[in-house]
Design a protein around this motif. Sequence first.
Motif, PDB file in Angstrom:
ATOM      1  N   ARG A  45       0.824  -1.213   0.000  1.00 59.35           N
ATOM      2  CA  ARG A  45       0.000   0.000   0.000  1.00 59.35           C
ATOM      3  C   ARG A  45       0.856   1.259   0.000  1.00 59.35           C
ATOM      4  O   ARG A  45       0.361   2.370   0.013  1.00 59.35           O
ATOM      5  N   ARG A  74     -10.370  -2.198   2.216  1.00 57.51           N
ATOM      6  CA  ARG A  74      -9.209  -1.319   2.126  1.00 57.51           C
ATOM      7  C   ARG A  74      -9.336  -0.233   1.055  1.00 57.51           C
ATOM      8  O   ARG A  74      -8.462  -0.070   0.188  1.00 57.51           O
ATOM      9  N   VAL A  76      -9.347   3.599  -0.633  1.00 55.33           N
ATOM     10  CA  VAL A  76      -8.438   4.750  -0.454  1.00 55.33           C
ATOM     11  C   VAL A  76      -9.202   6.048  -0.750  1.00 55.33           C
ATOM     12  O   VAL A  76      -8.617   7.044  -1.162  1.00 55.33           O
ATOM     13  N   ASP A  77     -10.514   6.021  -0.543  1.00 58.18           N
ATOM     14  CA  ASP A  77     -11.340   7.204  -0.818  1.00 58.18           C
ATOM     15  C   ASP A  77     -10.925   8.413   0.021  1.00 58.18           C
ATOM     16  O   ASP A  77     -10.890   9.541  -0.481  1.00 58.18           O
ATOM     17  N   PHE A  78     -10.563   8.202   1.290  1.00 54.04           N
ATOM     18  CA  PHE A  78     -10.157   9.350   2.124  1.00 54.04           C
ATOM     19  C   PHE A  78      -8.918  10.025   1.505  1.00 54.04           C
ATOM     20  O   PHE A  78      -8.795  11.240   1.490  1.00 54.04           O
ATOM     21  N   HIS A  79      -7.982   9.188   1.032  1.00 54.29           N
ATOM     22  CA  HIS A  79      -6.734   9.719   0.469  1.00 54.29           C
ATOM     23  C   HIS A  79      -7.036  10.641  -0.708  1.00 54.29           C
ATOM     24  O   HIS A  79      -6.519  11.759  -0.795  1.00 54.29           O
ATOM     25  N   TYR A 114     -12.929   8.885   9.580  1.00 53.86           N
ATOM     26  CA  TYR A 114     -12.444   7.886  10.535  1.00 53.86           C
ATOM     27  C   TYR A 114     -10.949   8.168  10.693  1.00 53.86           C
ATOM     28  O   TYR A 114     -10.291   8.525   9.713  1.00 53.86           O
ATOM     29  N   SER A 116      -7.997   7.368  10.148  1.00 51.33           N
ATOM     30  CA  SER A 116      -7.174   6.432   9.388  1.00 51.33           C
ATOM     31  C   SER A 116      -5.691   6.816   9.458  1.00 51.33           C
ATOM     32  O   SER A 116      -5.326   7.985   9.291  1.00 51.33           O
ATOM     33  N   SER A 119      -4.342   7.807   5.839  1.00 52.92           N
ATOM     34  CA  SER A 119      -4.850   9.103   5.370  1.00 52.92           C
ATOM     35  C   SER A 119      -4.238  10.249   6.161  1.00 52.92           C
ATOM     36  O   SER A 119      -4.008  11.329   5.621  1.00 52.92           O
ATOM     37  N   LEU A 187       4.339  -3.648  16.688  1.00 55.40           N
ATOM     38  CA  LEU A 187       3.454  -4.719  16.220  1.00 55.40           C
ATOM     39  C   LEU A 187       4.213  -6.041  16.249  1.00 55.40           C
ATOM     40  O   LEU A 187       3.692  -7.068  16.693  1.00 55.40           O
ATOM     41  N   THR A 258      -5.435  -3.163  16.031  1.00 53.54           N
ATOM     42  CA  THR A 258      -5.965  -4.302  15.264  1.00 53.54           C
ATOM     43  C   THR A 258      -4.872  -5.324  14.918  1.00 53.54           C
ATOM     44  O   THR A 258      -5.110  -6.520  14.907  1.00 53.54           O
ATOM     45  N   VAL A 281     -11.694  -2.333  13.486  1.00 55.05           N
ATOM     46  CA  VAL A 281     -10.907  -1.548  12.516  1.00 55.05           C
ATOM     47  C   VAL A 281     -10.991  -2.130  11.107  1.00 55.05           C
ATOM     48  O   VAL A 281     -11.181  -1.402  10.134  1.00 55.05           O
ATOM     49  N   TYR A 282     -10.854  -3.457  10.990  1.00 53.98           N
ATOM     50  CA  TYR A 282     -10.975  -4.117   9.676  1.00 53.98           C
ATOM     51  C   TYR A 282     -12.096  -5.141   9.727  1.00 53.98           C
ATOM     52  O   TYR A 282     -12.110  -6.011  10.603  1.00 53.98           O
ATOM     53  N   ARG A 285     -11.039  -9.346   9.542  1.00 52.08           N
ATOM     54  CA  ARG A 285      -9.748  -9.734  10.111  1.00 52.08           C
ATOM     55  C   ARG A 285      -9.857 -10.940  11.036  1.00 52.08           C
ATOM     56  O   ARG A 285      -8.931 -11.240  11.799  1.00 52.08           O
TER      57      ARG A 285
HETATM   58  C1  LIG Z   1       1.462  -0.078   6.126  1.00 45.21           C
HETATM   59  C2  LIG Z   1       0.789   0.292   7.403  1.00 45.21           C
HETATM   60  O1  LIG Z   1       1.261   1.095   8.185  1.00 45.21           O
HETATM   61  N1  LIG Z   1      -0.357  -0.346   7.650  1.00 45.21           N
HETATM   62  C3  LIG Z   1      -1.121  -0.087   8.871  1.00 45.21           C
HETATM   63  C4  LIG Z   1      -2.125   1.002   8.626  1.00 45.21           C
HETATM   64  O2  LIG Z   1      -2.900   0.632   7.521  1.00 45.21           O
HETATM   65  P1  LIG Z   1      -3.786   1.672   6.757  1.00 45.21           P
HETATM   66  O3  LIG Z   1      -3.124   3.004   6.802  1.00 45.21           O
HETATM   67  O4  LIG Z   1      -4.108   1.038   5.439  1.00 45.21           O
HETATM   68  O5  LIG Z   1      -5.076   1.671   7.666  1.00 45.21           O
HETATM   69  P2  LIG Z   1      -6.028   2.861   7.994  1.00 45.21           P
HETATM   70  O6  LIG Z   1      -5.729   3.308   9.386  1.00 45.21           O
HETATM   71  O7  LIG Z   1      -5.972   3.836   6.880  1.00 45.21           O
HETATM   72  O8  LIG Z   1      -7.452   2.125   7.979  1.00 45.21           O
HETATM   73  C5  LIG Z   1      -8.319   2.159   9.082  1.00 45.21           C
HETATM   74  C6  LIG Z   1      -9.752   2.022   8.601  1.00 45.21           C
HETATM   75  O9  LIG Z   1     -10.090   3.099   7.740  1.00 45.21           O
HETATM   76  C7  LIG Z   1     -10.638   2.622   6.521  1.00 45.21           C
HETATM   77  N2  LIG Z   1     -10.244   3.536   5.426  1.00 45.21           N
HETATM   78  C8  LIG Z   1      -8.945   3.917   5.294  1.00 45.21           C
HETATM   79  C9  LIG Z   1      -8.553   4.755   4.265  1.00 45.21           C
HETATM   80  C10 LIG Z   1      -9.544   5.194   3.339  1.00 45.21           C
HETATM   81  O10 LIG Z   1      -9.261   5.939   2.389  1.00 45.21           O
HETATM   82  N3  LIG Z   1     -10.827   4.776   3.507  1.00 45.21           N
HETATM   83  C11 LIG Z   1     -11.210   3.960   4.526  1.00 45.21           C
HETATM   84  O11 LIG Z   1     -12.386   3.600   4.643  1.00 45.21           O
HETATM   85  C12 LIG Z   1     -10.002   1.236   6.364  1.00 45.21           C
HETATM   86  O12 LIG Z   1     -10.756   0.440   5.491  1.00 45.21           O
HETATM   87  C13 LIG Z   1     -10.038   0.746   7.807  1.00 45.21           C
HETATM   88  O13 LIG Z   1     -11.315   0.267   8.116  1.00 45.21           O
HETATM   89  O14 LIG Z   1      -2.888   1.177   9.768  1.00 45.21           O
HETATM   90  C14 LIG Z   1      -3.637   0.028  10.132  1.00 45.21           C
HETATM   91  C15 LIG Z   1      -4.448   0.402  11.379  1.00 45.21           C
HETATM   92  O15 LIG Z   1      -3.565   0.590  12.433  1.00 45.21           O
HETATM   93  C16 LIG Z   1      -2.722  -1.141  10.416  1.00 45.21           C
HETATM   94  O16 LIG Z   1      -3.518  -2.303  10.564  1.00 45.21           O
HETATM   95  C17 LIG Z   1      -1.801  -1.372   9.270  1.00 45.21           C
HETATM   96  O17 LIG Z   1      -0.824  -2.293   9.680  1.00 45.21           O
END
Ligand SMILES: CC(=O)N[C@H]1[C@@H](OP(=O)(O)OP(=O)(O)OC[C@H]2O[C@@H](n3ccc(=O)[nH]c3=O)[C@H](O)[C@@H]2O)O[C@H](CO)[C@@H](O)[C@@H]1O
Length: 392
Positions: A45, A74, A76-79, A114, A116, A119, A187, A258, A281-282, A285
Amino acid sequence: MVRGLLQLHGVTVRPGDEPGELVLDPSHVESANVADIDAHAGSSRIPILFCGPLLHRLGHAFIPGLGGCDIGGRPVDFHFDVLRQFGATIEKRADGQYLEAPQRLRGTKIRLPYPSVGSTEQVLLTAVLAEGVTELSNAAVEPEIEDLICVLQKMGAIISMDTDRTIRITGVDKLDGYTHRALPDRLEAASWASAALATEGNIYVRGAQQRSMMTFLNTFRKVGGAFEIEDEGIRFWHPGGLLNAIALETDVHPGFQTDWQQPLVVALTQASGLSIVHETVYESRLGFTSALNQMGAHIQLYRECLGGSACRFGQRNFLHSAVVSGPTKLQGSDLVIPDLRGGFSYLIAALAAQGTSRVHGIDLINRGYENFMEKLVELGADVELPNGALPN
Ligand SMILES: CC(=O)N[C@H]1[C@@H](OP(=O)(O)OP(=O)(O)OC[C@H]2O[C@@H](n3ccc(=O)[nH]c3=O)[C@H](O)[C@@H]2O)O[C@H](CO)[C@@H](O)[C@@H]1O
Ligand SMILES: C=C(OP(=O)(O)O)C(=O)O
């Protein structure tokens, strides 16, 4: 993987004087060949975090399809929403996303739906060089976010963090180089701690730090694990007797991470009574538990929120809560690694089980556990690789 991506974009990367040290020189950053970047599609990612820096440096960026663990949708809409707020344009094509910054990106006011982690990193990496002030609310506040802020501050950024998940970034015109020691991987540390508990072992994790693991340490103690904190690391062990069943809910920091959940669930199969796990969170999982059941564990999954709070997944039909009934004897089995933490959890289960287990797809574990095979052998595990070779 990250090193390869940086090099494709013209960054010179070479090992430093100390083991684990890298020296990066970005003086010759350039657009990478789309086909070359695309070769990394699906493997991690990380490319999504190149957006802001490339938009500032080159005015455009290409992001291939992303990979990462299969533990939920997973998105990436927030991004992309935040990048648009900074002034970027984004075009989705068959091979990935093409981004452009027609002019210098501008600071903005953002509220994440959320908190994230990715993001929040996206906002930080973009806002530091944007014009004016960015105010981010509902930000992630994981220790890794603070560590990134420390790096950016060393580079010349102006960033403040309030106690209410608000981060303010004042854009600057230029950033300089930095020297920084990365935060130890909490972790990985928690995974080894769970391994000690599940196998009735005793493991010293050099580098583990109390400050970033407080929530884990509290839970570890409630389950019945023992630990001793030293300046250089933490020793984790099973003190004997039965472990305690607990109620556990994953959450964003300062909640229970998580990524700590899957390894600890293996230890909970050895606890006496019913443990309840609510993954908030996921959404997917807990799928890894079916293989633990095949080994003899009793884990039942539920669509309902079996925790203190209703989460985003309660009404959406995801099996995101579990009841673990223990203690159960585990038997060796044939296991296929589903994702990074699930994979390490299978190794723990295999070590806690009677008899031999055959674990397929162990390469995936390398992404999050450096030299795990050597560490396992050092701890006394009896491991054999398929070609008969012994791990170093
Ligand atoms: C490479 C890395 O560092 N990965 C970590 C990072 O993942 P990552 O950054 O991918 O996880 P996020 O914290 O962004 O995701 C948290 C939640 O937000 C949701 N979400 C996120 C972005 C978005 O654009 N839209 C959206 O809906 C995700 O689906 C999830 O339900 O943080 C997670 C939460 O601590 C960890 O499990 C991962 O190990
Ligand atoms: C989910 C994880 O990683 P990634 O975000 O790279 O998939 C993880 O580290 O457990």
